[in-house]
Write a protein that holds these residues in place. Structure first.
Motif, PDB file in Angstrom:
ATOM      1  N   MET A 117     -61.430  93.168 -44.069  1.00 24.23           N
ATOM      2  CA  MET A 117     -60.259  92.745 -44.200  1.00 24.23           C
ATOM      3  C   MET A 117     -60.328  91.203 -43.694  1.00 24.23           C
ATOM      4  N   LEU A 118     -59.586  90.397 -44.372  1.00 25.97           N
ATOM      5  CA  LEU A 118     -59.545  88.916 -43.774  1.00 25.97           C
ATOM      6  C   LEU A 118     -58.595  88.824 -42.786  1.00 25.97           C
ATOM      7  N   LEU A 119     -57.618  89.682 -42.488  1.00 23.94           N
ATOM      8  CA  LEU A 119     -56.741  89.313 -41.204  1.00 23.94           C
ATOM      9  C   LEU A 119     -57.241  90.210 -39.986  1.00 23.94           C
ATOM     10  N   LYS A 120     -56.520  89.597 -38.947  1.00 25.20           N
ATOM     11  CA  LYS A 120     -57.020  90.434 -37.577  1.00 25.20           C
ATOM     12  C   LYS A 120     -55.511  90.359 -36.877  1.00 25.20           C
ATOM     13  N   PRO A 121     -55.372  91.364 -36.024  1.00 22.39           N
ATOM     14  CA  PRO A 121     -54.536  91.733 -35.221  1.00 22.39           C
ATOM     15  C   PRO A 121     -53.992  90.430 -34.283  1.00 22.39           C
ATOM     16  N   GLY A 122     -52.982  89.945 -34.111  1.00 20.78           N
ATOM     17  CA  GLY A 122     -52.252  88.790 -33.542  1.00 20.78           C
ATOM     18  C   GLY A 122     -52.160  87.620 -34.022  1.00 20.78           C
ATOM     19  N   GLN A 123     -52.730  87.506 -35.396  1.00 17.76           N
ATOM     20  CA  GLN A 123     -52.571  86.378 -36.387  1.00 17.76           C
ATOM     21  C   GLN A 123     -51.006  86.252 -36.740  1.00 17.76           C
ATOM     22  N   ASN A 124     -50.538  85.251 -36.979  1.00 20.62           N
ATOM     23  CA  ASN A 124     -49.166  84.807 -37.465  1.00 20.62           C
ATOM     24  C   ASN A 124     -49.431  84.567 -38.936  1.00 20.62           C
ATOM     25  N   VAL A 125     -48.504  85.164 -39.929  1.00 22.62           N
ATOM     26  CA  VAL A 125     -48.919  84.991 -41.327  1.00 22.62           C
ATOM     27  C   VAL A 125     -47.415  84.749 -42.053  1.00 22.62           C
ATOM     28  N   LEU A 126     -47.603  84.059 -43.159  1.00 24.43           N
ATOM     29  CA  LEU A 126     -46.289  84.005 -43.902  1.00 24.43           C
ATOM     30  C   LEU A 126     -46.096  85.146 -44.907  1.00 24.43           C
ATOM     31  N   LEU A 127     -44.854  85.447 -45.113  1.00 25.60           N
ATOM     32  CA  LEU A 127     -44.770  86.699 -45.823  1.00 25.60           C
ATOM     33  C   LEU A 127     -43.690  86.406 -47.017  1.00 25.60           C
ATOM     34  N   PRO A 128     -43.990  87.089 -48.025  1.00 26.07           N
ATOM     35  CA  PRO A 128     -42.992  86.853 -49.307  1.00 26.07           C
ATOM     36  C   PRO A 128     -41.825  87.434 -48.972  1.00 26.07           C
ATOM     37  N   ALA A 129     -40.837  87.226 -49.637  1.00 24.62           N
ATOM     38  CA  ALA A 129     -39.495  87.502 -49.425  1.00 24.62           C
ATOM     39  C   ALA A 129     -39.294  89.148 -50.020  1.00 24.62           C
ATOM     40  N   TYR A 130     -39.939  89.628 -50.848  1.00 25.35           N
ATOM     41  CA  TYR A 130     -39.433  91.143 -51.575  1.00 25.35           C
ATOM     42  C   TYR A 130     -40.670  91.971 -51.617  1.00 25.35           C
ATOM     43  N   PHE A 131     -41.624  91.845 -50.761  1.00 29.23           N
ATOM     44  CA  PHE A 131     -42.563  92.909 -50.524  1.00 29.23           C
ATOM     45  C   PHE A 131     -42.447  93.416 -49.260  1.00 29.23           C
ATOM     46  N   GLY A 132     -43.405  94.440 -49.016  1.00 26.86           N
ATOM     47  CA  GLY A 132     -43.452  95.244 -47.751  1.00 26.86           C
ATOM     48  C   GLY A 132     -42.581  96.333 -47.604  1.00 26.86           C
ATOM     49  N   GLN A 133     -42.859  97.313 -47.056  1.00 26.51           N
ATOM     50  CA  GLN A 133     -42.275  98.573 -46.902  1.00 26.51           C
ATOM     51  C   GLN A 133     -41.815  98.805 -45.353  1.00 26.51           C
ATOM     52  N   GLU A 134     -40.562  98.803 -45.144  1.00 27.69           N
ATOM     53  CA  GLU A 134     -40.070  98.643 -43.687  1.00 27.69           C
ATOM     54  C   GLU A 134     -40.214 100.022 -43.233  1.00 27.69           C
ATOM     55  N   ILE A 135     -40.418  99.997 -41.857  1.00 25.00           N
ATOM     56  CA  ILE A 135     -40.318 101.535 -41.267  1.00 25.00           C
ATOM     57  C   ILE A 135     -39.990 101.171 -39.834  1.00 25.00           C
ATOM     58  N   GLN A 136     -39.324 102.240 -39.203  1.00 30.29           N
ATOM     59  CA  GLN A 136     -38.744 101.990 -37.969  1.00 30.29           C
ATOM     60  C   GLN A 136     -39.180 103.019 -36.876  1.00 30.29           C
ATOM     61  N   ILE A 137     -39.730 102.557 -35.644  1.00 32.07           N
ATOM     62  CA  ILE A 137     -40.478 103.485 -34.698  1.00 32.07           C
ATOM     63  C   ILE A 137     -39.645 102.959 -33.363  1.00 32.07           C
ATOM     64  N   ASP A 138     -39.208 104.103 -32.712  1.00 31.77           N
ATOM     65  CA  ASP A 138     -38.548 103.682 -31.605  1.00 31.77           C
ATOM     66  C   ASP A 138     -37.449 102.276 -31.576  1.00 31.77           C
ATOM     67  N   ASN A 139     -36.745 102.240 -32.675  1.00 29.21           N
ATOM     68  CA  ASN A 139     -35.649 101.335 -32.831  1.00 29.21           C
ATOM     69  C   ASN A 139     -36.009 100.074 -32.980  1.00 29.21           C
ATOM     70  N   GLU A 140     -37.502  99.750 -33.183  1.00 32.80           N
ATOM     71  CA  GLU A 140     -38.165  98.673 -33.473  1.00 32.80           C
ATOM     72  C   GLU A 140     -38.476  98.736 -35.272  1.00 32.80           C
ATOM     73  N   LYS A 141     -38.537  97.691 -35.890  1.00 31.97           N
ATOM     74  CA  LYS A 141     -38.801  97.601 -37.042  1.00 31.97           C
ATOM     75  C   LYS A 141     -40.186  96.798 -37.544  1.00 31.97           C
ATOM     76  N   PHE A 142     -40.839  97.517 -38.188  1.00 27.81           N
ATOM     77  CA  PHE A 142     -42.234  96.953 -38.600  1.00 27.81           C
ATOM     78  C   PHE A 142     -42.275  97.031 -40.192  1.00 27.81           C
ATOM     79  N   TYR A 143     -43.342  96.255 -40.719  1.00 27.43           N
ATOM     80  CA  TYR A 143     -43.367  96.255 -42.164  1.00 27.43           C
ATOM     81  C   TYR A 143     -44.840  96.546 -42.407  1.00 27.43           C
ATOM     82  N   ILE A 144     -45.057  97.244 -43.581  1.00 28.14           N
ATOM     83  CA  ILE A 144     -46.330  97.517 -44.144  1.00 28.14           C
ATOM     84  C   ILE A 144     -46.499  96.603 -45.465  1.00 28.14           C
ATOM     85  N   TYR A 145     -47.578  95.929 -45.523  1.00 30.82           N
ATOM     86  CA  TYR A 145     -48.072  95.031 -46.671  1.00 30.82           C
ATOM     87  C   TYR A 145     -49.288  95.161 -47.100  1.00 30.82           C
ATOM     88  N   LYS A 146     -49.844  95.126 -48.454  1.00 32.43           N
ATOM     89  CA  LYS A 146     -51.094  95.160 -48.865  1.00 32.43           C
ATOM     90  C   LYS A 146     -51.471  93.596 -48.336  1.00 32.43           C
TER      91      LYS A 146
END
Length: 97
Positions: free
Chosen positions: A59-88
């Motif tokens: 993987m080229l990415l590491k935890p803690g990095q800030n990244v630019l995200l596209p507007a229309y990709f990613g799967q939203e999930i919610q855990i303990d009232n907090e939103k996360f997104y899963i991307y390739k």
């Protein structure tokens, strides 16, 4: 909590951050639009993409990095009232330094 999510292969778990739409001097640049690029922080990464021969690409990415995200990709999930997104990892546009 993101610690309960284990992304597989070349997937990454992202927490979206509020993007700054102001200049350094505090001038508002424009209204927020759904098509605007978004910024997120990498929370967890998978092991990497798997090739047909069974080897994985690191993987080229590491935890803690800030990244630019596209507007229309990613799967939203919610855990303990907090939103996360899963991307390739290939959907991530860039890393902010």
């Amino acid at each position: 909590m993101a610690s309960r999510i284990v992304p597989l292969l070349n997937r990454v778990v992202i927490r979206k951050l509020e993007s700054q739409l102001k200049s350094a001097g505090g001038i508002i640049l424009r209204e927020k639009d759904d098509k605007d690029l978004q910024i997120g922080q990498v929370m967890k990464v998978g092991t990497g993409a798997m090739f047909d021969n069974g080897k994985t690409r690191d993987m080229l990415l590491k935890p803690g990095q800030n990244v630019l995200l596209p507007a229309y990709f990613g799967q939203e999930i919610q855990i303990d009232n907090e939103k996360f997104y899963i991307y390739k990892d290939t959907e991530i546009l860039g890393v902010l330094e």
